[in-house]
Design a protein around this motif. Structure first.
Motif, PDB file in Angstrom:
ATOM      1  N   LEU A 108      36.371  38.588  41.060  1.00 32.24           N
ATOM      2  CA  LEU A 108      37.760  38.138  41.037  1.00 32.24           C
ATOM      3  C   LEU A 108      37.883  36.681  40.597  1.00 32.24           C
ATOM      4  O   LEU A 108      38.790  36.331  39.833  1.00 32.24           O
ATOM      5  CB  LEU A 108      38.394  38.330  42.416  1.00 32.24           C
ATOM      6  CG  LEU A 108      38.620  39.788  42.814  1.00 32.24           C
ATOM      7  CD1 LEU A 108      38.879  39.897  44.310  1.00 32.24           C
ATOM      8  CD2 LEU A 108      39.769  40.383  42.020  1.00 32.24           C
ATOM      9  N   PHE A 109      36.977  35.820  41.065  1.00 25.81           N
ATOM     10  CA  PHE A 109      37.008  34.426  40.618  1.00 25.81           C
ATOM     11  C   PHE A 109      36.695  34.331  39.123  1.00 25.81           C
ATOM     12  O   PHE A 109      37.295  33.518  38.413  1.00 25.81           O
ATOM     13  CB  PHE A 109      36.036  33.556  41.419  1.00 25.81           C
ATOM     14  CG  PHE A 109      36.560  33.126  42.757  1.00 25.81           C
ATOM     15  CD1 PHE A 109      37.773  32.463  42.881  1.00 25.81           C
ATOM     16  CD2 PHE A 109      35.829  33.367  43.905  1.00 25.81           C
ATOM     17  CE1 PHE A 109      38.252  32.050  44.114  1.00 25.81           C
ATOM     18  CE2 PHE A 109      36.292  32.954  45.143  1.00 25.81           C
ATOM     19  CZ  PHE A 109      37.508  32.300  45.257  1.00 25.81           C
ATOM     20  N   ALA A 110      35.778  35.162  38.638  1.00 27.58           N
ATOM     21  CA  ALA A 110      35.462  35.151  37.199  1.00 27.58           C
ATOM     22  C   ALA A 110      36.707  35.479  36.385  1.00 27.58           C
ATOM     23  O   ALA A 110      36.996  34.824  35.377  1.00 27.58           O
ATOM     24  CB  ALA A 110      34.330  36.142  36.901  1.00 27.58           C
ATOM     25  N   ALA A 111      37.458  36.481  36.820  1.00 28.58           N
ATOM     26  CA  ALA A 111      38.700  36.842  36.113  1.00 28.58           C
ATOM     27  C   ALA A 111      39.711  35.702  36.184  1.00 28.58           C
ATOM     28  O   ALA A 111      40.388  35.406  35.195  1.00 28.58           O
ATOM     29  CB  ALA A 111      39.288  38.118  36.717  1.00 28.58           C
ATOM     30  N   ALA A 112      39.795  35.042  37.336  1.00 28.05           N
ATOM     31  CA  ALA A 112      40.734  33.924  37.488  1.00 28.05           C
ATOM     32  C   ALA A 112      40.344  32.750  36.599  1.00 28.05           C
ATOM     33  O   ALA A 112      41.215  32.098  36.011  1.00 28.05           O
ATOM     34  CB  ALA A 112      40.803  33.491  38.952  1.00 28.05           C
ATOM     35  N   VAL A 113      39.051  32.471  36.485  1.00 31.33           N
ATOM     36  CA  VAL A 113      38.585  31.378  35.620  1.00 31.33           C
ATOM     37  C   VAL A 113      38.874  31.710  34.161  1.00 31.33           C
ATOM     38  O   VAL A 113      39.293  30.840  33.392  1.00 31.33           O
ATOM     39  CB  VAL A 113      37.084  31.089  35.851  1.00 31.33           C
ATOM     40  CG1 VAL A 113      36.523  30.181  34.772  1.00 31.33           C
ATOM     41  CG2 VAL A 113      36.865  30.476  37.230  1.00 31.33           C
ATOM     42  N   THR A 114      38.689  32.965  33.786  1.00 28.97           N
ATOM     43  CA  THR A 114      38.992  33.380  32.415  1.00 28.97           C
ATOM     44  C   THR A 114      40.481  33.196  32.116  1.00 28.97           C
ATOM     45  O   THR A 114      40.849  32.701  31.053  1.00 28.97           O
ATOM     46  CB  THR A 114      38.575  34.847  32.193  1.00 28.97           C
ATOM     47  OG1 THR A 114      37.157  34.944  32.379  1.00 28.97           O
ATOM     48  CG2 THR A 114      38.935  35.334  30.795  1.00 28.97           C
ATOM     49  N   ALA A 115      41.316  33.584  33.069  1.00 34.33           N
ATOM     50  CA  ALA A 115      42.769  33.477  32.876  1.00 34.33           C
ATOM     51  C   ALA A 115      43.247  32.028  32.909  1.00 34.33           C
ATOM     52  O   ALA A 115      44.213  31.686  32.231  1.00 34.33           O
ATOM     53  CB  ALA A 115      43.497  34.283  33.954  1.00 34.33           C
ATOM     54  N   SER A 116      42.582  31.192  33.691  1.00 35.47           N
ATOM     55  CA  SER A 116      43.006  29.797  33.851  1.00 35.47           C
ATOM     56  C   SER A 116      41.748  28.915  33.922  1.00 35.47           C
ATOM     57  O   SER A 116      41.290  28.573  35.011  1.00 35.47           O
ATOM     58  CB  SER A 116      43.848  29.648  35.116  1.00 35.47           C
ATOM     59  OG  SER A 116      44.287  28.316  35.243  1.00 35.47           O
ATOM     60  N   PRO A 117      41.190  28.546  32.765  1.00 32.11           N
ATOM     61  CA  PRO A 117      39.912  27.819  32.731  1.00 32.11           C
ATOM     62  C   PRO A 117      39.920  26.466  33.442  1.00 32.11           C
ATOM     63  O   PRO A 117      38.857  25.936  33.756  1.00 32.11           O
ATOM     64  CB  PRO A 117      39.645  27.626  31.240  1.00 32.11           C
ATOM     65  CG  PRO A 117      40.510  28.612  30.544  1.00 32.11           C
ATOM     66  CD  PRO A 117      41.687  28.849  31.440  1.00 32.11           C
ATOM     67  N   PHE A 118      41.099  25.931  33.721  1.00 29.74           N
ATOM     68  CA  PHE A 118      41.176  24.645  34.403  1.00 29.74           C
ATOM     69  C   PHE A 118      41.680  24.779  35.841  1.00 29.74           C
ATOM     70  O   PHE A 118      42.040  23.791  36.460  1.00 29.74           O
ATOM     71  CB  PHE A 118      42.079  23.677  33.616  1.00 29.74           C
ATOM     72  CG  PHE A 118      41.563  23.435  32.233  1.00 29.74           C
ATOM     73  CD1 PHE A 118      40.456  22.634  32.012  1.00 29.74           C
ATOM     74  CD2 PHE A 118      42.169  24.037  31.136  1.00 29.74           C
ATOM     75  CE1 PHE A 118      39.959  22.427  30.737  1.00 29.74           C
ATOM     76  CE2 PHE A 118      41.681  23.837  29.849  1.00 29.74           C
ATOM     77  CZ  PHE A 118      40.576  23.031  29.652  1.00 29.74           C
ATOM     78  N   GLY A 119      41.673  26.000  36.359  1.00 27.23           N
ATOM     79  CA  GLY A 119      42.112  26.247  37.731  1.00 27.23           C
ATOM     80  C   GLY A 119      41.034  25.811  38.714  1.00 27.23           C
ATOM     81  O   GLY A 119      40.025  26.486  38.879  1.00 27.23           O
ATOM     82  N   ILE A 120      41.260  24.692  39.357  1.00 29.50           N
ATOM     83  CA  ILE A 120      40.231  24.115  40.227  1.00 29.50           C
ATOM     84  C   ILE A 120      39.909  25.023  41.416  1.00 29.50           C
ATOM     85  O   ILE A 120      38.763  25.092  41.863  1.00 29.50           O
ATOM     86  CB  ILE A 120      40.630  22.688  40.673  1.00 29.50           C
ATOM     87  CG1 ILE A 120      39.405  21.953  41.196  1.00 29.50           C
ATOM     88  CG2 ILE A 120      41.755  22.708  41.671  1.00 29.50           C
ATOM     89  CD1 ILE A 120      39.597  20.463  41.265  1.00 29.50           C
ATOM     90  N   ASP A 121      40.890  25.755  41.925  1.00 29.16           N
ATOM     91  CA  ASP A 121      40.643  26.672  43.036  1.00 29.16           C
ATOM     92  C   ASP A 121      39.696  27.784  42.595  1.00 29.16           C
ATOM     93  O   ASP A 121      38.745  28.123  43.304  1.00 29.16           O
ATOM     94  CB  ASP A 121      41.973  27.244  43.532  1.00 29.16           C
ATOM     95  CG  ASP A 121      41.844  28.044  44.812  1.00 29.16           C
ATOM     96  OD1 ASP A 121      41.103  27.608  45.719  1.00 29.16           O
ATOM     97  OD2 ASP A 121      42.507  29.091  44.930  1.00 29.16           O
ATOM     98  N   ALA A 122      39.934  28.339  41.423  1.00 30.66           N
ATOM     99  CA  ALA A 122      39.079  29.413  40.912  1.00 30.66           C
ATOM    100  C   ALA A 122      37.685  28.895  40.564  1.00 30.66           C
ATOM    101  O   ALA A 122      36.681  29.555  40.856  1.00 30.66           O
ATOM    102  CB  ALA A 122      39.729  30.060  39.691  1.00 30.66           C
ATOM    103  N   LEU A 123      37.610  27.727  39.944  1.00 32.81           N
ATOM    104  CA  LEU A 123      36.301  27.170  39.592  1.00 32.81           C
ATOM    105  C   LEU A 123      35.461  26.895  40.835  1.00 32.81           C
ATOM    106  O   LEU A 123      34.271  27.242  40.889  1.00 32.81           O
ATOM    107  CB  LEU A 123      36.472  25.875  38.789  1.00 32.81           C
ATOM    108  CG  LEU A 123      36.999  26.041  37.372  1.00 32.81           C
ATOM    109  CD1 LEU A 123      37.444  24.693  36.811  1.00 32.81           C
ATOM    110  CD2 LEU A 123      35.955  26.683  36.483  1.00 32.81           C
TER     111      LEU A 123
END
Length: 179
Positions: free
Chosen positions: A121-136
Motif C-alpha cells: 500500500l505504501f508503494a502504491a501511495a509513493v507511486t501516486a504521490s512521489p513527494f508524500g512524506i507520510d508514504a515515503l
C-alpha cells in the motif's frame, strides 16, 4: 447531545461537528458524531472516511480497515488528502503532514504487523504521490520491518530531502543504520 435538530439540520451540522472533534483529537466522540450524521441520512463519503481515521487514531485498526479501504477507492478524484498536525511517535514533536485513506490504511496494516500488505500500500501511495512524506516514511518503516535496511534508508533519505528535520524519518534513518 442536548441539541434538538431537525433531520435536515442534523445532516448539515453533524458532519462539521464530527470533523471538528476529530481535528481536536476527541476521536471517540468524533466516531459518535460521524455515526449520528450517517444515521441522519448524510451521504458524504467523507463521513465514513472520517470515522475510519478516528478509529485509527484510537488504535482500533481492524475496525478502521473496511472504512479506509472504501475511502481509498475514492481518492484522489472524490476525496482529497487531509492536511493535519499529527504527533510523531516516540517524540514530543508534532508535524504538519498530508495523508489519505490510502496511507492511513497502510499504517493500520503496519501497526497490525501485516508488513507485506503495508509495504504494498505504501508503494502504491509513493507511486501516486512521489513527494508524500507520510508514504515515503511509511515505506521506509515497512522495508525496515521486512529486514531490508538498505531499502528503508532509500525511503527515509527521500523523505529527508523533502523535509530535512522530519523527526519520524530521522528516527527511521537511525534505526535503519543500526540494522
Amino acid at each position: 447531545d442536548r441539541l434538538s435538530l431537525s433531520p435536515k439540520a442534523a445532516r448539515a451540522a453533524l458532519p462539521s461537528l464530527a470533523w471538528g472533534l476529530y481535528f481536536a483529537g476527541d476521536n471517540a466522540n468524533a466516531v459518535k458524531r460521524f455515526d449520528a450524521a450517517m444515521k441522519a441520512g448524510a451521504a458524504d463519503p467523507n463521513l465514513s472516511r472520517g470515522k475510519g481515521f478516528a478509529l485509527f487514531r484510537q488504535g482500533k485498526y481492524r475496525e478502521a480497515l473496511p472504512l479506509l479501504e472504501a475511502a481509498m477507492k475514492l481518492e484522489p478524484r472524490q476525496l482529497l488528502p487531509i492536511v493535519d498536525v499529527v504527533p510523531i511517535p516516540g517524540t514530543k514533536q508534532y508535524w504538519t503532514i498530508e495523508y489519505s485513506a490510502g496511507t492511513t490504511l497502510a499504517w493500520a496494516h503496519y501497526r497490525l504487523g501485516e508488513h507485506a500488505k503495508a509495504d504494498e500500500l505504501f508503494a502504491a501511495a509513493v507511486t501516486a504521490s512521489p513527494f508524500g512524506i507520510d508514504a515515503l516514511t511509511g515505506r521506509g518503516y515497512t522495508r525496515l520491518a521486512l529486514k531490508d535496511a538498505a531499502g528503508a534508508q532509500t525511503y527515509f533519505e527521500r523523505a529527508l530531502r523533502i523535509s530535512p528535520t522530519y523527526p519520524d524519518a530521522l528516527q527511521g534513518m537511525a534505526a535503519a543504520k543500526k540494522s
